[in-house]
Design a protein around this motif. Structure first.
Motif, short mmCIF file in Angstrom:
data_model
loop_
_atom_site.label_atom_id
_atom_site.label_comp_id
_atom_site.label_asym_id
_atom_site.label_seq_id
_atom_site.Cartn_x
_atom_site.Cartn_y
_atom_site.Cartn_z
N GLU A 170 18.70 20.27 17.24
CA GLU A 170 17.78 21.40 17.38
C GLU A 170 17.10 21.68 16.04
O GLU A 170 17.75 21.79 15.01
CB GLU A 170 18.54 22.64 17.85
N MET A 171 15.77 21.78 16.09
CA MET A 171 14.96 22.04 14.90
C MET A 171 13.92 23.10 15.28
O MET A 171 12.74 22.80 15.44
CB MET A 171 14.29 20.76 14.43
N LYS A 172 14.37 24.32 15.46
CA LYS A 172 13.50 25.40 15.93
C LYS A 172 12.30 25.66 15.02
O LYS A 172 11.24 26.02 15.48
CB LYS A 172 14.29 26.69 16.08
N GLU A 173 12.46 25.45 13.73
CA GLU A 173 11.41 25.82 12.79
C GLU A 173 10.29 24.78 12.67
O GLU A 173 9.28 25.03 12.03
CB GLU A 173 12.01 26.08 11.39
N ILE A 174 10.44 23.64 13.29
CA ILE A 174 9.44 22.57 13.19
C ILE A 174 8.49 22.64 14.37
O ILE A 174 8.92 22.73 15.52
CB ILE A 174 10.12 21.19 13.11
N LYS A 175 7.19 22.57 14.09
CA LYS A 175 6.18 22.54 15.14
C LYS A 175 5.79 21.11 15.43
O LYS A 175 5.66 20.29 14.52
CB LYS A 175 4.94 23.33 14.71
N LYS A 176 5.63 20.79 16.70
CA LYS A 176 5.20 19.45 17.09
C LYS A 176 3.72 19.29 16.74
O LYS A 176 2.90 20.13 17.08
CB LYS A 176 5.42 19.22 18.58
N LEU A 177 3.43 18.20 16.06
CA LEU A 177 2.06 17.88 15.69
C LEU A 177 1.66 16.57 16.34
O LEU A 177 2.49 15.68 16.54
CB LEU A 177 1.93 17.73 14.16
N ARG A 178 0.42 16.44 16.63
CA ARG A 178 -0.10 15.17 17.13
C ARG A 178 -0.21 14.24 15.94
O ARG A 178 -0.84 14.57 14.93
CB ARG A 178 -1.46 15.39 17.79
N SER A 179 0.43 13.08 16.00
CA SER A 179 0.43 12.17 14.87
C SER A 179 0.58 10.74 15.34
O SER A 179 0.88 10.48 16.50
CB SER A 179 1.58 12.52 13.92
N LEU A 180 0.38 9.83 14.42
CA LEU A 180 0.63 8.43 14.73
C LEU A 180 2.13 8.20 14.79
O LEU A 180 2.90 8.91 14.17
CB LEU A 180 0.00 7.53 13.66
N GLY A 181 2.53 7.20 15.53
CA GLY A 181 3.95 6.90 15.67
C GLY A 181 4.23 6.46 17.10
O GLY A 181 3.35 5.97 17.79
N VAL A 182 5.42 6.67 17.52
CA VAL A 182 5.83 6.27 18.87
C VAL A 182 5.05 7.09 19.88
O VAL A 182 5.04 8.33 19.83
CB VAL A 182 7.34 6.48 19.06
#
Length: 130
Positions: A54-66
């Protein structure tokens, strides 16, 4: 060097916004395709482990990767079972289940997990794996 080790992916770690929600979501379909829950935060096959943090403080960003993660269904009917589980979870289904032209009898379902990760479950009996 151990004889039982083979090249491959050892584990996958998912960072999730709500651990309980994600574990309930993944537990609704991974056992249907042969994964076993091995702890409060992980699932395994004989060859790989997936665990969640769980990483509540992180926002999902659109990025390169999988772009997506595809789970193998060993039977075509498992794709249908996963679809039923996703409908019950009110998951956002992207497409499927349907046949795709990637290889003969390639049968797939694509959907989003609770944090927007694209997940595929596919039965691919004639896919060329090497």
């Amino acid at each position: 060097m151990s004889n039982r080790l083979k090249p491959g992916i050892n584990h996958i770690e998912f960072w999730v916004s709500d651990l309980r929600q994600s574990m309930n979501f993944y537990n609704s379909f991974l056992p249907l395709i042969g994964w076993k829950k091995i702890s409060d935060v992980s699932f395994s096959t004989e060859n790989m482990v997936i665990y969640f943090q769980e990483m509540k403080e992180i926002k999902k960003l659109r990025s390169l990767g999988v772009r997506h993660l595809c789970f193998q269904a060993v039977e075509k009917g498992q794709v249908e079972e996963v679809c039923s589980a996703m409908v019950a979870q009110q998951a956002n289904i992207i497409r499927g289940p349907l046949l795709m032209p990637y290889s003969k009898e390639y049968y797939t379902l694509d959907f989003f997990d609770p944090d927007g990760q694209v997940i595929e479950v596919a039965h691919t009996p004639f896919a060329n794996m090497g």
